[in-house]
Design an enzyme around this catalytic site. Structure first.
Site, mmCIF file in Angstrom:
data_model
loop_
_atom_site.group_PDB
_atom_site.id
_atom_site.type_symbol
_atom_site.label_atom_id
_atom_site.label_comp_id
_atom_site.label_asym_id
_atom_site.label_seq_id
_atom_site.Cartn_x
_atom_site.Cartn_y
_atom_site.Cartn_z
ATOM 1 N N ASP A 93 -25.534 16.214 9.864
ATOM 2 C CA ASP A 93 -26.974 16.110 9.074
ATOM 3 C C ASP A 93 -26.475 14.886 8.103
ATOM 4 O O ASP A 93 -25.417 14.403 7.712
ATOM 5 C CB ASP A 93 -27.270 17.324 8.326
ATOM 6 C CG ASP A 93 -28.657 17.156 7.771
ATOM 7 O OD1 ASP A 93 -29.259 17.894 6.951
ATOM 8 O OD2 ASP A 93 -29.272 16.294 8.374
ATOM 9 N N ASP A 267 -29.739 25.164 14.062
ATOM 10 C CA ASP A 267 -28.609 25.475 13.070
ATOM 11 C C ASP A 267 -29.111 26.117 11.751
ATOM 12 O O ASP A 267 -30.310 26.038 11.574
ATOM 13 C CB ASP A 267 -28.141 24.043 12.611
ATOM 14 C CG ASP A 267 -28.467 23.648 11.338
ATOM 15 O OD1 ASP A 267 -29.647 22.937 11.437
ATOM 16 O OD2 ASP A 267 -27.981 23.933 10.035
HETATM 17 C C1 LIG Z 1 -32.205 25.924 5.857
HETATM 18 N N1 LIG Z 1 -33.725 25.440 6.185
HETATM 19 C C2 LIG Z 1 -33.651 23.972 6.348
HETATM 20 N N2 LIG Z 1 -32.445 23.174 6.500
HETATM 21 C C3 LIG Z 1 -32.853 21.978 6.756
HETATM 22 C C4 LIG Z 1 -32.040 20.875 7.156
HETATM 23 C C5 LIG Z 1 -30.775 20.918 7.196
HETATM 24 C C6 LIG Z 1 -29.775 21.254 6.183
HETATM 25 C C7 LIG Z 1 -28.300 21.122 6.076
HETATM 26 O O1 LIG Z 1 -27.794 21.760 5.219
HETATM 27 C C8 LIG Z 1 -26.771 22.585 5.510
HETATM 28 O O2 LIG Z 1 -27.007 23.953 5.656
HETATM 29 C C9 LIG Z 1 -27.314 24.572 4.205
HETATM 30 C C10 LIG Z 1 -26.266 22.220 6.891
HETATM 31 O O3 LIG Z 1 -25.497 21.138 7.043
HETATM 32 C C11 LIG Z 1 -24.423 21.081 7.773
HETATM 33 C C12 LIG Z 1 -27.922 21.661 7.574
HETATM 34 O O4 LIG Z 1 -27.812 20.855 8.442
HETATM 35 C C13 LIG Z 1 -33.055 19.806 7.002
HETATM 36 N N3 LIG Z 1 -32.079 18.784 7.021
HETATM 37 C C14 LIG Z 1 -32.691 17.181 7.224
HETATM 38 N N4 LIG Z 1 -31.928 16.214 7.402
HETATM 39 N N5 LIG Z 1 -33.971 17.287 7.339
HETATM 40 C C15 LIG Z 1 -34.855 18.136 7.023
HETATM 41 O O5 LIG Z 1 -36.169 18.170 7.398
HETATM 42 C C16 LIG Z 1 -34.251 19.626 7.151
HETATM 43 C C17 LIG Z 1 -35.025 20.971 6.763
HETATM 44 C C18 LIG Z 1 -34.230 22.112 6.945
HETATM 45 N N6 LIG Z 1 -34.694 23.129 6.591
#
Ligand SMILES: CNc1nc2c(CC[C@H]3O[C@@H](OC)[C@H](OC)[C@@H]3O)c3nc(N)[nH]c(=O)c3cc2[nH]1
Length: 373
Positions: A93, A267
């Site tokens: 991410d 994820d």
């Molecule tokens: C839980 N709900 C949620 N997660 C989200 C994450 C991943 C969080 C990132 O945080 C880590 O987990 C806590 C993971 O990182 C490995 C995940 O990819 C998001 N990442 C991005 N770039 N944009 C979004 O709009 C987004 C929305 C989310 N909604």
């Protein structure tokens, strides 16, 4: 040279698809659940175990890894795959979501996000270019654009400006990513719970001809119905021959509902984080093993599971480990939960291939209801 990143849909059932993403480091069977390995480890699991459960790809996170051990250091040490002994695909991410939810003082503007590390207060700038550079240094196979994710509910003006900023950042990320055969950069559809903004974001990203499209800005506090409505709004505007990734989702029910609406990749920290807190997911629903009712329950979590954490150990023993705060408790429950999630994904893939997704979802949800009673 043939492009080393390909996505093939093998079968469909309504809007649901099952297929494969083929990359140099391996094949990702879709629909796929990607265990979260934020800081370069899927917490409480050995990488071999994660693979053995059926996970084809794991997640890393720019925010955490840029702060510790540092992106340049990871590169000097041979990259994330070598460090964590995970030779298969890694999706990272971009870090924006974490900055907005974890970092100390932070200032977002056109350039990017300036913030203070939650570890030592040091200041950093995460720009679209720097995020892509970090993901490259980590050796990431699927890189996410830097975006601004707004929690819901939010004023329309905030949702609109975040969506447009994310589009401008998507273009900058695409330029910074350049052309890396065998790797991919995905755009992230934003637009909150406003259909018109969601459609505008999806159309603009599709115009950039990216390798895959994530739906972001969901699982941020909105009801499941809103999340599903936004998927239904966006899905028709995404190309069918490219993967769709719903970020941060979700519970088993979220996943089956989103798969039936055309999502290919997921994820969520749920199975790993919940496991560390005594919560288990099984075919018979969710159980809180801290509950005293398990203190003398000598039955296993699920005798029909292939995972020893589910078919070997008694609930009473797991209850004891959880109550005692024993490390083995976290390990066994995480193992069980990831095993259940991967079994669910394998069941979904099989059901779609057989054109019986609706039946499979019905049977699965019936099983969950049993435990709740
Ligand atoms: C839980 N709900 C949620 N997660 C989200 C994450 C991943 C969080 C990132 O945080 C880590 O987990 C806590 C993971 O990182 C490995 C995940 O990819 C998001 N990442 C991005 N770039 N944009 C979004 O709009 C987004 C929305 C989310 N909604």
């Amino acid at each position: 040279m043939t492009d080393q990143f390909s996505f093939t849909v093998a079968a469909t059932d309504g809007a649901a698809r099952t297929g494969e993403i083929r990359m140099p480091r391996g094949v990702i069977r879709t629909p796929a659940f990607m265990p979260v390995g934020t800081a370069g480890t899927v917490k409480a699991m050995y990488p071999e175990q994660v693979k053995a459960l059926g996970a084809d790809v794991v997640l890393g996170n720019t925010y955490h890894l840029m702060l510790r051990p540092g992106a340049e250091r990871v590169a000097r040490l041979g990259g994330l795959h070598a460090m964590m002994q995970w030779p298969y695909p890694i999706l990272t991410d971009s870090g924006g979501f974490q900055v907005m939810s974890l970092a100390g003082l932070r200032k977002l503007d056109e350039t990017g996000v300036r913030f203070q590390s939650h570890l030592d207060g040091s200041t950093h700038l995460l720009s679209p270019e720097r995020s892509i550079e970090i993901q490259g240094l980590l050796g990431s196979d699927i890189q996410m654009q830097l975006d601004e994710c707004v929690r819901l509910p939010a004023p329309e003006s905030a949702i609109e400006s975040a969506m447009r900023l994310s589009l401008r950042w998507a273009e900058r990320c695409r330029i910074a990513f350049g052309d890396q055969p065998g790797k991919a950069m995905f755009g992230i559809v934003q637009g909150g719970d406003i259909p018109a903004l969601r459609v505008e974001s999806a159309k603009a990203l599709v115009g950039l001809d990216l390798k895959g499209y994530a739906i972001g800005g969901l699982a941020v506090g909105e009801p499941q119905a809103t999340m599903l409505a936004m998927i239904e709004t966006v899905e028709p505007h995404l190309p069918t021959h490219k993967p769709r990734y719903l970020m941060g989702v979700g519970t088993p029910d979220d996943i089956v509902q989103a798969v039936s609406r055309g999502i290919d990749m997921f994820d969520c920290v749920m199975p790993t984080r919940a496991g560390r807190h005594g919560m288990v997911y099984t075919r018979h629903g969710r159980l809180n093993l801290r509950n005293a009712r398990f203190a003398e329950d000598n039955s296993p979590l699920d005798p029909d599971s292939t995972c020893p954490a589910a078919n070997l150990y008694s609930k009473a023993y797991l209850h004891h480990l959880v109550r005692a705060g024993e490390i083995l408790g976290m390990m066994l429950l995480t193992w069980n939960n990831l095993s259940y999630y991967q079994d669910l994904m394998a069941g979904l893939r099989k059901a779609i291939a057989a054109g019986r997704l609706a039946d499979f979802i019905g049977e699965t949800r019936e099983g969950w209801e049993k435990a709740e009673r």
